[in-house]
Every structure is written in structure tokens, then in C-alpha cells.
Design a protein around this motif. Structure first.
Motif, PDB file in Angstrom:
ATOM      1  N   ALA A 284      13.988   1.138  -6.209  1.00  0.00           N
ATOM      2  CA  ALA A 284      12.686   1.798  -6.214  1.00  0.00           C
ATOM      3  C   ALA A 284      12.830   3.300  -6.416  1.00  0.00           C
ATOM      4  CB  ALA A 284      11.952   1.510  -4.905  1.00  0.00           C
ATOM      5  N   ALA A 285      13.846   3.898  -5.797  1.00  0.00           N
ATOM      6  CA  ALA A 285      14.051   5.333  -5.936  1.00  0.00           C
ATOM      7  C   ALA A 285      14.300   5.719  -7.390  1.00  0.00           C
ATOM      8  CB  ALA A 285      15.222   5.779  -5.053  1.00  0.00           C
ATOM      9  N   VAL A 286      15.130   4.933  -8.094  1.00  0.00           N
ATOM     10  CA  VAL A 286      15.398   5.228  -9.498  1.00  0.00           C
ATOM     11  C   VAL A 286      14.124   5.059 -10.333  1.00  0.00           C
ATOM     12  CG1 VAL A 286      16.726   4.603 -11.533  1.00  0.00           C
ATOM     13  CG2 VAL A 286      17.823   4.573  -9.293  1.00  0.00           C
ATOM     14  N   VAL A 287      13.405   3.974 -10.089  1.00  0.00           N
ATOM     15  CA  VAL A 287      12.164   3.738 -10.846  1.00  0.00           C
ATOM     16  C   VAL A 287      11.167   4.868 -10.604  1.00  0.00           C
ATOM     17  CG1 VAL A 287      10.187   2.179 -11.105  1.00  0.00           C
ATOM     18  CG2 VAL A 287      12.496   1.243 -10.917  1.00  0.00           C
ATOM     19  N   LEU A 288      11.167   5.414  -9.397  1.00  0.00           N
ATOM     20  CA  LEU A 288      10.264   6.517  -9.072  1.00  0.00           C
ATOM     21  C   LEU A 288      10.740   7.859  -9.635  1.00  0.00           C
ATOM     22  CD1 LEU A 288       9.489   5.567  -5.361  1.00  0.00           C
ATOM     23  CD2 LEU A 288       7.835   5.582  -7.248  1.00  0.00           C
ATOM     24  N   GLY A 289      11.983   7.888 -10.161  1.00  0.00           N
ATOM     25  CA  GLY A 289      12.424   9.100 -10.830  1.00  0.00           C
ATOM     26  C   GLY A 289      13.762   9.661 -10.434  1.00  0.00           C
ATOM     27  N   ALA A 290      14.451   9.071  -9.460  1.00  0.00           N
ATOM     28  CA  ALA A 290      15.753   9.590  -9.049  1.00  0.00           C
ATOM     29  C   ALA A 290      16.764   9.475 -10.187  1.00  0.00           C
ATOM     30  CB  ALA A 290      16.264   8.843  -7.822  1.00  0.00           C
TER      31      ALA A 290
ATOM     32  N   GLY B 204      15.728  -7.720   1.931  1.00  0.00           N
ATOM     33  CA  GLY B 204      14.848  -6.827   1.193  1.00  0.00           C
ATOM     34  C   GLY B 204      14.145  -7.484   0.024  1.00  0.00           C
ATOM     35  N   THR B 205      12.965  -8.062   0.294  1.00  0.00           N
ATOM     36  CA  THR B 205      12.125  -8.603  -0.781  1.00  0.00           C
ATOM     37  C   THR B 205      10.825  -7.837  -0.907  1.00  0.00           C
ATOM     38  OG1 THR B 205      11.015 -10.149   0.718  1.00  0.00           O
ATOM     39  CG2 THR B 205      13.021 -10.931  -0.394  1.00  0.00           C
ATOM     40  N   GLY B 206      10.552  -6.963   0.055  1.00  0.00           N
ATOM     41  CA  GLY B 206       9.270  -6.276   0.111  1.00  0.00           C
ATOM     42  C   GLY B 206       8.310  -6.921   1.081  1.00  0.00           C
ATOM     43  N   LEU B 207       8.684  -8.079   1.629  1.00  0.00           N
ATOM     44  CA  LEU B 207       7.808  -8.774   2.570  1.00  0.00           C
ATOM     45  C   LEU B 207       7.860  -8.161   3.970  1.00  0.00           C
ATOM     46  CD1 LEU B 207       8.566 -12.455   1.524  1.00  0.00           C
ATOM     47  CD2 LEU B 207       6.410 -11.241   1.177  1.00  0.00           C
ATOM     48  N   HIS B 208       8.976  -7.572   4.332  1.00  0.00           N
ATOM     49  CA  HIS B 208       9.134  -7.074   5.700  1.00  0.00           C
ATOM     50  C   HIS B 208       8.508  -5.680   5.840  1.00  0.00           C
ATOM     51  CE1 HIS B 208      11.015  -6.014   9.535  1.00  0.00           C
ATOM     52  NE2 HIS B 208      11.156  -7.315   9.702  1.00  0.00           N
ATOM     53  N   GLU B 209       7.915  -5.442   7.013  1.00  0.00           N
ATOM     54  CA  GLU B 209       7.217  -4.186   7.255  1.00  0.00           C
ATOM     55  C   GLU B 209       8.130  -2.967   7.130  1.00  0.00           C
ATOM     56  OE1 GLU B 209       7.019  -6.893   9.094  1.00  0.00           O
ATOM     57  OE2 GLU B 209       4.990  -7.213   9.906  1.00  0.00           O
ATOM     58  N   THR B 210       9.389  -3.089   7.564  1.00  0.00           N
ATOM     59  CA  THR B 210      10.274  -1.932   7.501  1.00  0.00           C
ATOM     60  C   THR B 210      10.574  -1.544   6.049  1.00  0.00           C
ATOM     61  OG1 THR B 210      12.241  -3.356   7.669  1.00  0.00           O
ATOM     62  CG2 THR B 210      11.342  -2.476   9.711  1.00  0.00           C
TER      63      THR B 210
ATOM     64  N   PRO C 196       0.824  -1.217   0.000  1.00  0.00           N
ATOM     65  CA  PRO C 196       0.000   0.000   0.000  1.00  0.00           C
ATOM     66  C   PRO C 196       0.851   1.257   0.000  1.00  0.00           C
ATOM     67  CG  PRO C 196      -0.828  -1.591   1.600  1.00  0.00           C
ATOM     68  CD  PRO C 196       0.491  -2.120   1.121  1.00  0.00           C
ATOM     69  N   GLY C 197       0.510   2.181  -0.859  1.00  0.00           N
ATOM     70  CA  GLY C 197       1.243   3.431  -0.942  1.00  0.00           C
ATOM     71  C   GLY C 197       2.438   3.389  -1.865  1.00  0.00           C
ATOM     72  N   PHE C 198       2.762   2.219  -2.397  1.00  0.00           N
ATOM     73  CA  PHE C 198       3.901   2.105  -3.316  1.00  0.00           C
ATOM     74  C   PHE C 198       3.516   1.415  -4.614  1.00  0.00           C
ATOM     75  CE2 PHE C 198       7.359  -0.570  -4.998  1.00  0.00           C
ATOM     76  CZ  PHE C 198       8.237   0.426  -5.401  1.00  0.00           C
TER      77      PHE C 198
ATOM     78  N   GLN D 239       8.555  -2.099   3.517  1.00  0.00           N
ATOM     79  CA  GLN D 239       7.306  -1.527   3.007  1.00  0.00           C
ATOM     80  C   GLN D 239       7.138  -0.077   3.452  1.00  0.00           C
ATOM     81  OE1 GLN D 239       4.061  -4.108   4.074  1.00  0.00           O
ATOM     82  NE2 GLN D 239       4.987  -5.901   3.095  1.00  0.00           N
ATOM     83  N   LEU D 240       7.475   0.209   4.701  1.00  0.00           N
ATOM     84  CA  LEU D 240       7.372   1.580   5.203  1.00  0.00           C
ATOM     85  C   LEU D 240       8.285   2.526   4.430  1.00  0.00           C
ATOM     86  CD1 LEU D 240       7.278   0.757   9.010  1.00  0.00           C
ATOM     87  CD2 LEU D 240       5.461   1.921   7.753  1.00  0.00           C
ATOM     88  N   CYS D 241       9.497   2.084   4.146  1.00  0.00           N
ATOM     89  CA  CYS D 241      10.440   2.924   3.397  1.00  0.00           C
ATOM     90  C   CYS D 241       9.982   3.114   1.947  1.00  0.00           C
ATOM     91  CB  CYS D 241      11.840   2.308   3.432  1.00  0.00           C
ATOM     92  SG  CYS D 241      12.631   2.346   5.049  1.00  0.00           S
ATOM     93  N   LEU D 242       9.491   2.056   1.312  1.00  0.00           N
ATOM     94  CA  LEU D 242       8.982   2.178  -0.056  1.00  0.00           C
ATOM     95  C   LEU D 242       7.824   3.159  -0.115  1.00  0.00           C
ATOM     96  CD1 LEU D 242       9.084  -1.571  -1.153  1.00  0.00           C
ATOM     97  CD2 LEU D 242      10.515   0.268  -2.050  1.00  0.00           C
ATOM     98  N   ALA D 243       6.926   3.081   0.854  1.00  0.00           N
ATOM     99  CA  ALA D 243       5.788   4.002   0.878  1.00  0.00           C
ATOM    100  C   ALA D 243       6.256   5.441   1.077  1.00  0.00           C
ATOM    101  CB  ALA D 243       4.818   3.599   1.992  1.00  0.00           C
TER     102      ALA D 243
END
Length: 333
Positions: free
Chosen positions: A212-218, A172-178, A139-141, A180-184
Motif C-alpha cells: 500500500a505504501a508503494v501504491v500511495l507513492g513511496a 493481512g487481508t484488510g479484514l482486520h481492524e489493525t 474508510p480513509g484508504f 485497516q487502521l494502519c492503511l488509513a
């Protein structure tokens, strides 16, 4: 009918670099054996310690023996200890669960002579690849998919991102809450149209946050990962997502560089506190953002107070389950 026995959870590993001597909290200086005895007495959930190995070739290259050729290893002197003779030994501590691993990392984070190289969950036995994981909706990402899935990394017209990750040895697979929080938090900055050119991903692991940062535009991401054993997997992930030209992998934080628009660090609380001044120094002072996670709920106050004192601003706090994330946004400019 026999009922299926649930699989035991995989152990967690803390990778460390240990000098010949370590200074304990009371100021006593001890050798590696005494240090590990100290750890055994205090760490929760410690399953075992792998002190590392040194081959005959490695020993010769390090000057521990005159030549690498060994005729009869059984006849070697019983007091030979090549690992013990190393100026820096790379060891691994095995724990029953993640919380125990992170607790141990916190115990030693400030000790002179011991450095945390990384924290990861153990892969399936015999170094096999992990079982494929299904798409992880965050959610949020957007979505994190397995590296072997078809498709390309992108952000769709609704702002939902898709990236592809093979964790290898890195966290870092996206499964862990931390994670997910950073991706969001990264996706939220993009939605707010904040400057997003330069990003520092400290403790990169699998590379998921930097990618993710690069894909988002960095335009430029420095991915810092002290554990060189995960560098190959991280580089593969960058290539899989088509971002290897904009993601730059290094072992250590840059000493002097232009400030970053975003600094993200998903690591243990003790290391965040130890490196607080350095991390704050890398954030752009007008319109920059510092995102911190890897934090249990009861660790948030101390970390928030330390960074708020350095930056002069209070954080936005987000939580998922027992984990939290701190986002500090510097004065808009």
C-alpha cells in the motif's frame, strides 16, 4: 429441516524459534519440554503444540546422523529425538482465537531463548488456498481486492487506493481492524502531502502495508518479515501489484541505514515494547512518522507511554472496535 451449523472459527498460530534452553521470568533456565509445560500452565486457549519435524535428510545435513539413508525406521532407537537435538527448534503453538495467541506471544516476548517468528490465522485444511474474499472497503484508504480479481493497483483522482492481496500464510487481508487502521494512517500521510519516500514495514506478513505504501507513492519500502514461510506469498503479492521493484523483502531489521519517512509496525504489544528503541531509531527526526498497531485498547497506554518517552512527542490515537493505533509525527521540517 436441519439448520446449518455455523463453521467453527479457524485457530490462530504463533510460530516460534526456541533454543535448547529458555530462561523463565523467575530466572530459572529450563529445556524445551519444561518450557512447554510452563506455557501450558499459563496460556489461555492453547489447543496444541507442534514441536516441528526433522527428516532423515535434514538430520544428516545437520550432523545429527552420519547418513540420511534409513533402512528400517521402526527399528530406530526409541530415544532418538532429532527435534530435541536441534540447537534451534521451530515450533508452532495453536490457539482457539486471536486474543489468546497474542496473549501467549506477550508472555514469552522477553524470554531469553524464545523468539516470536510470526502470528497468523490457520488456512483451510490441507494447505488449500483461502476461499476468495470479496472487496474490502476501508474508510480513509480505499479498497483491498483478492489477488485473482482483474485490474491494477492504483490511486484514483479522488485519492482512493486499490490494491490486490492473496494472504497465503501471512497475516493481512484488510479484514482486520489493525490492518485497516494502519492503511488509513498511510493514506492520511499522503493526503497531508508529507514526505513519503522511504518506508519501513516491520512485521510485513502478507506485505499489505508495504505494498500500500508503494501504491500511495513511496519510492522505497523495506518489508521485514521474520517468518520466512510467508516470503513467497509476500513476493507474489508485490508482483501482483506491480511494486516488486520498489519493495525490498528481508528477514531482519537493517542495522544501519538512512532514516525512514514512515515506520509502520502492526505486531503484538510485547514485541513493540521490546523493540521500541530500535523502531524509534529508524524514524526520521524531522517530519517522520511512526505508526503502531496490533494493540488492544487496554494495551494502548503502556505502549504510548514507552514510545512517547523515547520520541518526546505524544501520539494521535485512532480506534476501530477493540483495537487501536498510535501515530507519532516528529517535529515538522
Amino acid at each position: 429441516m436441519n439448520e446449518a451449523v455455523p463453521a467453527a472459527p479457524p485457530p490462530w498460530i504463533v510460530a516460534v524459534a526456541i533454543d535448547t534452553c529458555v530462561t523463565l521470568p523467575d530466572g530459572v533456565v529450563v529445556g524445551r519440554d519444561e518450557f512447554h509445560a510452563w506455557l501450558w500452565a499459563r496460556a489461555e486457549g492453547l489447543l496444541g503444540i507442534d514441536e516441528g519435524t526433522v527428516t532423515a535428510i535434514d538430520a544428516a545435513a545437520s550432523g545429527l546422523v552420519p547418513a540420511w539413508m534409513v533402512i528400517d525406521t521402526a527399528a530406530a532407537p526409541p530415544d532418538r529425538d532429532w527435534v530435541g537435538d536441534l540447537p534451534v527448534a521451530h515450533a508452532e503453538w495453536w490457539f482457539s482465537d486471536e486474543r489468546s495467541a497474542r496473549h501467549a506471544a506477550g508472555l514469552v516476548a522477553d524470554l531469553a531463548g524464545c523468539r516470536i517468528r510470526g502470528i497468523r490465522v490457520d488456512e483451510p485444511g490441507d494447505h488449500e488456498r483461502s476461499a476468495p474474499f470479496g472487496p474490502v472497503a476501508i474508510p480513509g484508504f480505499g479498497t483491498v481486492r483478492a489477488a485473482g480479481d482483474e485490474g491494477r493497483a492504483r490511486v484514483d483522482q479522488d485519492g482512493e487506493a486499490t490494491i490486490f492481496i492473496e494472504p497465503g500464510l501471512g497475516f493481512g487481508t484488510g479484514l482486520h481492524e489493525t490492518t485497516q487502521l494502519c492503511l488509513a494512517a498511510l493514506a492520511d500521510r499522503r493526503r497531508r502531502n508529507r514526505r513519503f519516500d522511504r518506508v519501513l514495514d516491520h512485521g510485513s506478513g502478507s506485505g499489505i502495508l508495504g505494498i500500500a505504501a508503494v501504491v500511495l507513492g513511496a519510492a522505497w519500502v523495506d518489508a521485514i518479515e521474520i517468518d520466512t514461510s510467508v516470503h513467497a506469498a509476500l513476493s507474489d503479492n508485490a508482483r501482483r501489484n506491480g511494486v516488486d521493484g520498489r519493495l525490498h523483502l528481508a528477514r531482519d531489521l537493517p542495522c544501519a541505514t538512512e532514516p525512514y519517512d514512515v515506520v509502520v509496525a502492526n505486531i503484538v504489544a510485547a514485541v513493540l515494547l521490546e523493540q521500541a528503541a530500535v523502531l524509534c531509531g529508524h524514524v526520521r527526526r524531522r517530519g517522520g512518522e511512526l505508526v503502531l498497531s496490533g494493540l488492544l485498547a487496554d494495551e494502548l497506554p503502556a505502549v504510548a507511554e514507552r514510545f512517547a518517552t523515547l520520541l518526546g512527542i505524544r501520539p494521535r490515537i485512532t480506534k476501530r472496535g477493540m483495537w487501536g493505533c498510535l501515530s507519532f509525527v516528529t517535529t515538522s521540517g
